[in-house]
Design an enzyme around this catalytic site. Structure first.
Site, PDB file in Angstrom:
ATOM      1  N   ASP A 153      15.411 -35.347  20.859  1.00 45.76           N
ATOM      2  CA  ASP A 153      14.918 -35.823  22.159  1.00 45.76           C
ATOM      3  C   ASP A 153      13.397 -35.981  22.140  1.00 45.76           C
ATOM      4  OD1 ASP A 153      15.104 -36.612  24.805  1.00 45.76           O
ATOM      5  OD2 ASP A 153      14.999 -34.567  25.577  1.00 45.76           O
ATOM      6  N   ASN A 179      23.992 -42.099  27.691  1.00 50.39           N
ATOM      7  CA  ASN A 179      22.855 -42.963  27.369  1.00 50.39           C
ATOM      8  C   ASN A 179      23.135 -44.447  27.649  1.00 50.39           C
ATOM      9  OD1 ASN A 179      21.751 -40.880  24.577  1.00 50.39           O
ATOM     10  ND2 ASN A 179      20.934 -40.973  26.651  1.00 50.39           N
TER      11      ASN A 179
HETATM   12  C1  IPE Z   1      20.008 -36.057  24.865  1.00 52.21           C
HETATM   13  O1  IPE Z   1      18.816 -36.594  25.305  1.00 52.21           O
HETATM   14  C2  IPE Z   1      20.768 -37.095  24.079  1.00 52.21           C
HETATM   15  C3  IPE Z   1      20.187 -37.452  22.795  1.00 52.21           C
HETATM   16  C4  IPE Z   1      19.134 -36.918  22.255  1.00 52.21           C
HETATM   17  C5  IPE Z   1      20.899 -38.476  22.084  1.00 52.21           C
HETATM   18  P1  IPE Z   1      18.667 -37.259  26.738  1.00 52.21           P
HETATM   19  O2  IPE Z   1      17.250 -37.696  26.849  1.00 52.21           O
HETATM   20  O3  IPE Z   1      19.703 -38.294  26.943  1.00 52.21           O
HETATM   21  O4  IPE Z   1      18.976 -36.038  27.698  1.00 52.21           O
HETATM   22  P2  IPE Z   1      18.536 -35.760  29.195  1.00 52.21           P
HETATM   23  O5  IPE Z   1      18.816 -37.009  29.974  1.00 52.21           O
HETATM   24  O6  IPE Z   1      17.081 -35.461  29.174  1.00 52.21           O
HETATM   25  O7  IPE Z   1      19.340 -34.586  29.606  1.00 52.21           O
HETATM   26  C1  IPE Z   2      15.885 -39.390  22.492  1.00 48.59           C
HETATM   27  O1  IPE Z   2      14.672 -39.718  23.063  1.00 48.59           O
HETATM   28  C2  IPE Z   2      16.670 -40.604  22.058  1.00 48.59           C
HETATM   29  C3  IPE Z   2      17.912 -40.818  22.805  1.00 48.59           C
HETATM   30  C4  IPE Z   2      18.300 -40.128  23.842  1.00 48.59           C
HETATM   31  C5  IPE Z   2      18.756 -41.900  22.374  1.00 48.59           C
HETATM   32  P1  IPE Z   2      14.530 -40.176  24.584  1.00 48.59           P
HETATM   33  O2  IPE Z   2      14.644 -41.664  24.635  1.00 48.59           O
HETATM   34  O3  IPE Z   2      15.456 -39.440  25.453  1.00 48.59           O
HETATM   35  O4  IPE Z   2      13.039 -39.744  24.869  1.00 48.59           O
HETATM   36  P2  IPE Z   2      12.454 -39.145  26.221  1.00 48.59           P
HETATM   37  O5  IPE Z   2      13.288 -37.970  26.579  1.00 48.59           O
HETATM   38  O6  IPE Z   2      12.521 -40.247  27.235  1.00 48.59           O
HETATM   39  O7  IPE Z   2      11.054 -38.773  25.868  1.00 48.59           O
HETATM   40 MG    MG Z   3      15.315 -37.713  26.524  1.00 46.03          MG
END
Ligand code: IPE
Ligand code: IPE
Ligand code: MG
Length: 250
Positions: free
Chosen positions: A25, A73
């Site tokens: 993340d 997602n």
């Molecule tokens: C968790 O991250 C999913 C992945 C890293 C693939 P998210 O960014 O989707 O999670 P939330 O929304 O902060 O809980």
């Molecule tokens: C993780 O990074 C990747 C996925 C969830 C696919 P994020 O895209 O959630 O990054 P933040 O949380 O917005 O920084």
């Molecule tokens: Mg995230």
């Protein structure tokens, strides 16, 4: 590939988990900090996954499960979803030779059947191509949701009950476990979440019952060898009681 110093992967003072989960993340925040588009963060995140695989393989992790795309997602803008799908395909085209060099077998967990055919093909081919590799398994959680996994496992058992193959009493913790996506993969010993969030976000809900958690504020693309090593150092100090008593007391 760069040479590592002889003691870089020494496990003195550390405990290397057999099964490790990582919630990758923070890509978006990493990009924002640099005034870059979110896509640049995802690209940097994918590069970093390659590093993580290499470091985990060398440390002796046997199963590395990484959360790459959740069932939630899909709610992101279509352009970002498209970019993540594209990166997923590119990752295996670009880095499979290095995974091969490191002896890393690739598998997928999640609702793979619900993905577009081109993505399913990448999964199928990646699994077939790497099936003989022995050092570590990289398990990519893609279109993965813990609730969906448990729901589908329950449906599979219910179907067998309806068809008279098993009875209601045959629904046990073990039989439910056996219907999860990859029942042969041990539950994660340790789950690492970078980027400061203290939540599980639907990752390995059934399997994390007794996992140790380790969180850090570092954003995923910057999460490197030093932090992985710190996580393993802290993990060595954890007293995993599984509801029983500490070894010292027992
Ligand atoms: C968790 O991250 C999913 C992945 C890293 C693939 P998210 O960014 O989707 O999670 P939330 O929304 O902060 O809980
Ligand atoms: C993780 O990074 C990747 C996925 C969830 C696919 P994020 O895209 O959630 O990054 P933040 O949380 O917005 O920084
Ligand atoms: Mg995230």
């Amino acid at each position: 590939m760069a040479k590592d110093s002889k003691d870089k992967f020494s496990t003195e003072g550390l405990k290397v988990p057999e099964s490790l989960g990582v919630i990758m993340d923070g890509n978006g925040r990493w990009a924002k900090k640099r005034l870059l588009p979110r896509s640049a963060g995802h690209r940097a995140g994918a590069e970093n996954l390659k590093e993580l695989c290499r470091n985990c393989g060398r440390y002796g992790v046997k199963y590395l499960t990484v959360y790459a795309f959740s069932t939630e997602n899909w709610s992101r803008p279509q352009s970002e979803v498209d970019q993540l799908m594209k990166l997923f395909v590119e990752f295996f085209e670009k880095y499979d030779p290095e995974l091969e060099e490191e002896g890393i077998r690739v598998r997928f967990t999640g609702d793979i059947d619900a993905l577009p055919e081109n993505i399913r093909k990448v999964c199928r081919e990646g699994e077939e191509r790497s099936a003989g590799r022995q050092k570590m398994q990289l398990i990519v959680a893609f279109n993965y949701g813990g609730r969906r996994e448990i729901t589908q496992a329950a449906q599979s058992l219910a179907r067998d009950v309806a068809e008279g193959k098993i009875s209601v009493e045959d629904i046990t913790e073990d039989s439910l476990s056996s219907r999860m996506y990859l029942p042969d993969v041990p539950d994660p010993d340790l789950i690492i979440r970078p980027s400061g969030e203290m939540r599980i976000s639907n990752f390995l809900l059934w399997e994390c019952a007794y996992s140790e958690f380790w969180v850090s504020d570092t954003l995923w693309p910057d999460f490197g060898y030093d932090e992985l090593t710190s996580a393993f150092r802290d993990y060595a100090k954890r007293d995993r009681r599984f509801g029983g008593l500490s070894k010292k007391e027992g």
